[in-house]
Design a protein around this motif. Sequence first.
Motif, PDB file in Angstrom:
ATOM      1  N   UNK A  62       0.828  -1.199   0.000  1.00  0.00           N
ATOM      2  CA  UNK A  62       0.000   0.000   0.000  1.00  0.00           C
ATOM      3  C   UNK A  62       0.870   1.260   0.000  1.00  0.00           C
ATOM      4  N   UNK A  63       0.700   2.088  -1.031  1.00  0.00           N
ATOM      5  CA  UNK A  63       1.526   3.293  -1.160  1.00  0.00           C
ATOM      6  C   UNK A  63       1.297   4.280  -0.017  1.00  0.00           C
ATOM      7  N   UNK A  64       0.059   4.427   0.452  1.00  0.00           N
ATOM      8  CA  UNK A  64      -0.167   5.363   1.554  1.00  0.00           C
ATOM      9  C   UNK A  64       0.400   4.817   2.863  1.00  0.00           C
ATOM     10  N   UNK A  65       0.319   3.510   3.067  1.00  0.00           N
ATOM     11  CA  UNK A  65       0.951   2.907   4.249  1.00  0.00           C
ATOM     12  C   UNK A  65       2.464   3.102   4.180  1.00  0.00           C
ATOM     13  N   UNK A  66       3.026   2.950   3.002  1.00  0.00           N
ATOM     14  CA  UNK A  66       4.469   3.124   2.838  1.00  0.00           C
ATOM     15  C   UNK A  66       4.889   4.539   3.242  1.00  0.00           C
ATOM     16  N   UNK A  67       4.135   5.536   2.794  1.00  0.00           N
ATOM     17  CA  UNK A  67       4.465   6.924   3.157  1.00  0.00           C
ATOM     18  C   UNK A  67       4.355   7.144   4.659  1.00  0.00           C
ATOM     19  N   UNK A  68       3.308   6.616   5.268  1.00  0.00           N
ATOM     20  CA  UNK A  68       3.102   6.801   6.703  1.00  0.00           C
ATOM     21  C   UNK A  68       4.196   6.089   7.506  1.00  0.00           C
ATOM     22  N   UNK A  69       4.563   4.886   7.095  1.00  0.00           N
ATOM     23  CA  UNK A  69       5.628   4.149   7.776  1.00  0.00           C
ATOM     24  C   UNK A  69       6.950   4.891   7.643  1.00  0.00           C
ATOM     25  N   UNK A  70       7.202   5.487   6.485  1.00  0.00           N
ATOM     26  CA  UNK A  70       8.416   6.295   6.313  1.00  0.00           C
ATOM     27  C   UNK A  70       8.420   7.493   7.259  1.00  0.00           C
ATOM     28  N   UNK A  71       7.272   8.123   7.438  1.00  0.00           N
ATOM     29  CA  UNK A  71       7.191   9.253   8.364  1.00  0.00           C
ATOM     30  C   UNK A  71       7.434   8.802   9.799  1.00  0.00           C
ATOM     31  N   UNK A  72       6.937   7.615  10.146  1.00  0.00           N
ATOM     32  CA  UNK A  72       7.062   7.125  11.519  1.00  0.00           C
ATOM     33  C   UNK A  72       8.362   6.433  11.843  1.00  0.00           C
ATOM     34  N   UNK A  73       9.047   5.927  10.805  1.00  0.00           N
ATOM     35  CA  UNK A  73      10.260   5.140  11.079  1.00  0.00           C
ATOM     36  C   UNK A  73      11.424   5.467  10.160  1.00  0.00           C
ATOM     37  N   UNK A  74      11.191   6.224   9.116  1.00  0.00           N
ATOM     38  CA  UNK A  74      12.194   6.542   8.088  1.00  0.00           C
ATOM     39  C   UNK A  74      12.621   5.302   7.313  1.00  0.00           C
ATOM     40  N   UNK A  75      11.744   4.271   7.265  1.00  0.00           N
ATOM     41  CA  UNK A  75      12.106   3.040   6.575  1.00  0.00           C
ATOM     42  C   UNK A  75      10.882   2.354   6.001  1.00  0.00           C
ATOM     43  N   UNK A  76      10.844   2.171   4.699  1.00  0.00           N
ATOM     44  CA  UNK A  76       9.795   1.381   4.066  1.00  0.00           C
ATOM     45  C   UNK A  76      10.143   1.187   2.603  1.00  0.00           C
TER      46      UNK A  76
END
Length: 104
Positions: free
Chosen positions: A73-87
Amino acid sequence: MRLPSEVAGHWRPWYNLLQQIPGVEMEDLNAGCCGMSGTYGFKEEKYPVSMEVGSELFAGIRASNPQAVVTECATCQMQIEHGTASSRASVDILLNAYKPGARI
């Protein structure tokens, strides 16, 4: 690789495909939703709430210290990057797995 729990139990052909790549070890992360909820987290006034919803997932990802976090999921990927800097996107793993000399 760790997977957000929102995909656990859903039909995931990409998950089954990535498991077939030699050297790739997959593990589901049962730590909740990323908090994005479609476009909800994109709204400036909703962003803090969406990050709070995803905080358990982000903490689980940081605690497991995976080589990669994968979601389709592209939106999950963006959110995970914001929360962890990794996706990473699952297709990125697949593409790189078969490049000569590439690291997964």
